[in-house]
Scaffold this motif. Structure first.
Motif, short mmCIF file in Angstrom:
data_model
loop_
_atom_site.label_atom_id
_atom_site.label_comp_id
_atom_site.label_asym_id
_atom_site.label_seq_id
_atom_site.Cartn_x
_atom_site.Cartn_y
_atom_site.Cartn_z
N ALA A 117 0.83 -1.20 0.00
CA ALA A 117 0.00 0.00 0.00
C ALA A 117 0.86 1.25 0.00
O ALA A 117 0.60 2.22 -0.75
N ALA B 284 -3.28 1.27 -3.91
CA ALA B 284 -2.89 1.50 -2.52
C ALA B 284 -4.05 1.23 -1.58
O ALA B 284 -3.90 0.61 -0.52
N HIS C 60 2.53 1.68 -3.51
CA HIS C 60 1.59 2.17 -4.52
C HIS C 60 1.27 3.64 -4.27
O HIS C 60 1.18 4.44 -5.23
#
Length: 691
Positions: A628, A640, A631
């Motif tokens: 996450a 994410a 991203h």
């Protein structure tokens, strides 16, 4: 069908292959046990085929290359390794069949032996290949060293036999095969050291009329065989030496004498298992013979066999050769040269061929003397022999199939071994490790405490000067303390785990680095990163190449804001072990979230996360959390959000009962049980660091 000649029996090699596969069909479900961890699953030297590691010239590098090939094809999948082991075992059986057939068909052999050489060779090779004693080398994966050494040993003698019968280029080719096989065997396992001598004696007994004649005809080959001793010497000089793993206070001469006296009982035990293979034991922890009752019976039996072999080499050398072969192959481990352990069943893998050959030929001769014999060929007596040999083969193959099932579970393998050999601390520790890996932390604490109590009771005895490796209380006391700490850590009792870890690491044990890494896990679980870092720095002072310590120290330093040193340690961990997933995850986190612009590299961080195995990336909350962040750092808001939701879901689902973590093999050195609270670090992969 009358079994008479090789031309009429092309089916026997195929039948031999079927016997071997049938006996070992149950081996494909076997798991890695004991030394398989340090040899395969935790061995960075086999993680790549090319370029080879810098220290590729270590002892046994030929076998290590096959492990690297296995890893390149199938990773850590045990089935692939067992398939290769079985193929090598079958190859050794086929070479033995061919060698036995050629030896039994030598000029001057009795007519009955010449006419039945293929049949006899088949039963020799099949009974050996299906014998339960061979499971300790074939199914116990890391003992591929023994299997390959035996294969090359037999090929060396076979090359000598073929060279004696060949002419011109053919002779030179077989001589080259003998030398090459011997060299490969020397680089597979050191027991190969006796092969040139055994080949010479085989040549003199079965192929040549005199030593002068064989040296005149094949001097170049024997010069080449002798040079393989130089290769072995170089490998021994440059490799990592074996240690006796004990606190012996005795002189080297005393240890040699005691070792030889103990080996008399060990050899008689090996011979008993050859004829009645029950009970078998993966790790005896064989104690040293101390009393006359423990020494004299075995010494008389083995001394008698040695004397009979010596006399036989003079008066009936062909009949005495199996005895010579048996003692020659066992000599490096079962004579007067001390080894860390007195007995292992895999040491009988190759010597067993001599026992089986002698037994088959003796049975065939005995059947010829039965009153059922009719006619000059003794057909009825031959039928009795075949029936008896076939029944023995079926019984051995069935027993081997059952024996292989013991390897289907780590816990089953070690629990059974501990029942066979109580007082074996090495096995007791393996049982504790199995409980830890299965997340049975309370049971592990009980078992480790019981092990420590047994060790302390032995150390309390006055006058203790010697202990065999598996029963060495000095060696296993720190390990028992360490396992108690890990069991407490697994139950969420990190504060209570600290004293056992300190007792383990303060004793100067050769595994101090691993123990301090475990203490660092406890300090990190208690949110005391400075103390965790101190433990890791001390671990690296002991073992600068400990990849997990570098990785965990990088993660801890990142949490304290020491981003530069954190990156250095994570980079070092990846250089030492490119496959260490924990280091990949923590490096990706640092590159994606570091506030220092010069250290951030969101693009590389995302590449590292995407390169993680799917099972880790989508099955570990920490890896999902890092994904996450990566991203988000690259502007991928949708990806994410998905990764963050997955991290929250996995973190909530994986909290252990009562705050204790469940074991997870996802990331490696351990991850918290949830993203919104401090808890213990998962410890399964940390266990690998001290094997």
């Amino acid at each position: 069908m009358k079994l008479a000649s090789n031309r009429r029996l092309p089916v026997l090699p195929l039948l031999l292959a079927l016997v071997v596969v049938a006996a070992y069909a149950t081996s494909f479900r076997a798991v890695f046990v004991f030394d398989d961890d340090k040899t395969i699953t935790d061995n960075p030297r086999i993680r790549r085929l090319w370029p080879p590691p810098d220290d590729w010239r270590q002892r046994r590098f030929v076998v290590d290359a096959t492990f690297a090939l296995n890893y390149a094809v199938g990773g850590d999948n045990p089935t692939d390794y067992h398939l290769v082991n079985l193929a090598l075992h079958l190859a050794a059986a086929l070479v033995l069949y061919t060698l036995a057939s050629r030896t039994l068909g030598r000029p001057g052999a009795p007519d009955w032996m010449l006419s039945r050489r293929a049949e006899l060779a088949f039963f020799v090779s099949a009974l050996w290949a299906a014998h339960p004693l061979t499971t300790s080398a074939v199914t116990y994966t890391c003992q591929r060293y023994e299997v390959m050494m035996a294969l090359f040993y037999l090929l060396t003698i076979y090359g000598v036999a073929r060279a004696a019968a060949a002419e011109g280029r053919g002779r030179r080719g077989w001589q080259a095969l003998a030398v090459a096989a011997c060299a490969l065997g020397m680089a597979s396992k050191e027991i190969m050291v006796t092969a040139p001598l055994v080949a010479l004696v085989y040549d003199r007994i079965f192929l040549s009329g005199s030593f002068r004649g064989l040296f005149r005809q094949r001097w170049a080959m024997y010069a080449g065989l002798a040079l393989t001793w130089v290769l072995l010497g170089v490998l021994l000089a440059t490799g990592v030496p074996d240690t006796l793993s004990s606190a012996d206070q005795e002189s080297p001469f005393t240890r040699m004498v005691r070792y030889a006296l103990t080996q008399a009982g060990v050899i008689t035990h090996y011979l008993r298992l050859s004829f009645w293979p029950h009970p078998l034991c993966l790790d005896y922890g064989w104690p040293r013979a101390e009393t006359a009752g423990q020494i004299i019976p075995g010494a008389l039996a083995v001394g008698g066999l040695l004397a009979a072999t010596a006399v036989g080499l003079i008066v009936a050398p062909r009949r005495a050769f199996p005895g010579f072969f048996f003692f020659a192959v066992l000599a490096p481990t079962s004579s007067f040269l001390p080894r860390p352990d007195y007995a292992f069943e895999h040491r009988m893998y190759l010597p067993l061929t001599a026992v089986v050959a002698a037994a088959v030929l003796a049975a065939a001769r005995a059947c010829r003397g039965l009153p059922v014999r009719r006619g000059p060929d003794g057909n009825a007596a031959s039928l009795v022999f075949r029936l008896a040999a076939a029944l023995a083969l079926a019984a051995l193959a069935a027993t081997t199939g059952r024996r292989n099932t013991v390897f289907h579970s780590r816990q089953a393998a070690w629990s059974e071994t501990l029942r066979r050999c109580p007082g074996n601390y090495r096995v007791g520790l393996a049982v504790v490790d199995g409980l830890l890996q299965e997340g049975r932390f309370a049971e592990a604490e009980t078992a480790a405490s019981r092990l420590l109590g047994d060790i302390e009771a032995v150390l309390a005895r006055p006058g203790l000067k010697h202990a065999v490796a598996a029963r060495n209380p000095w060696h296993y006391r720190p390990a028992a303390h360490d396992r108690i700490g890990l069991a407490l850590l697994g139950q969420g009792r990190a504060e209570e785990a600290l004293p056992p870890f300190e007792r383990a690491s303060s004793r100067g044990d050769d595994r101090e680095a691993a123990y301090r890494l475990h203490a660092a896990l406890a300090f990190r679980a208690l949110d005391r990163p400075e103390e965790a870092a101190a433990q890791l720095e001390r671990a690296l002072a002991v073992n600068p190449d400990m990849d997990r310590a570098h990785a965990l120290l990088g993660a801890v330093l990142s949490e304290t804001g020491a981003y530069g040193p954190a990156r250095e340690h994570l980079e070092m961990a990846l250089r030492l072990n490119p496959g260490l997933l924990f280091a990949h995850v923590e490096m990706a986190w640092l590159l994606a979230t570091c506030p220092l612009e010069e250290l951030r590299d969101p693009a590389r961080a995302l590449r590292m996360v995407n390169a993680l195995p799917v099972g880790v990336r989508d099955g570990s909350w920490r890896a999902s959390e890092v994904a996450a962040a990566c991203h988000a750092a690259n502007g991928n808001r949708g990806a994410a959000a998905d990764a963050a939701a997955r991290a929250l879901r996995l973190g909530g689902a994986r909290r252990g009962e009562g705050g204790a973590p469940a074991v997870d093999s996802g990331v490696g050195t351990g991850e918290p049980a949830g993203p919104d609270e401090k808890t213990l670090r998962r410890i399964e992969k940390a266990l690998d660091s001290y094997r």
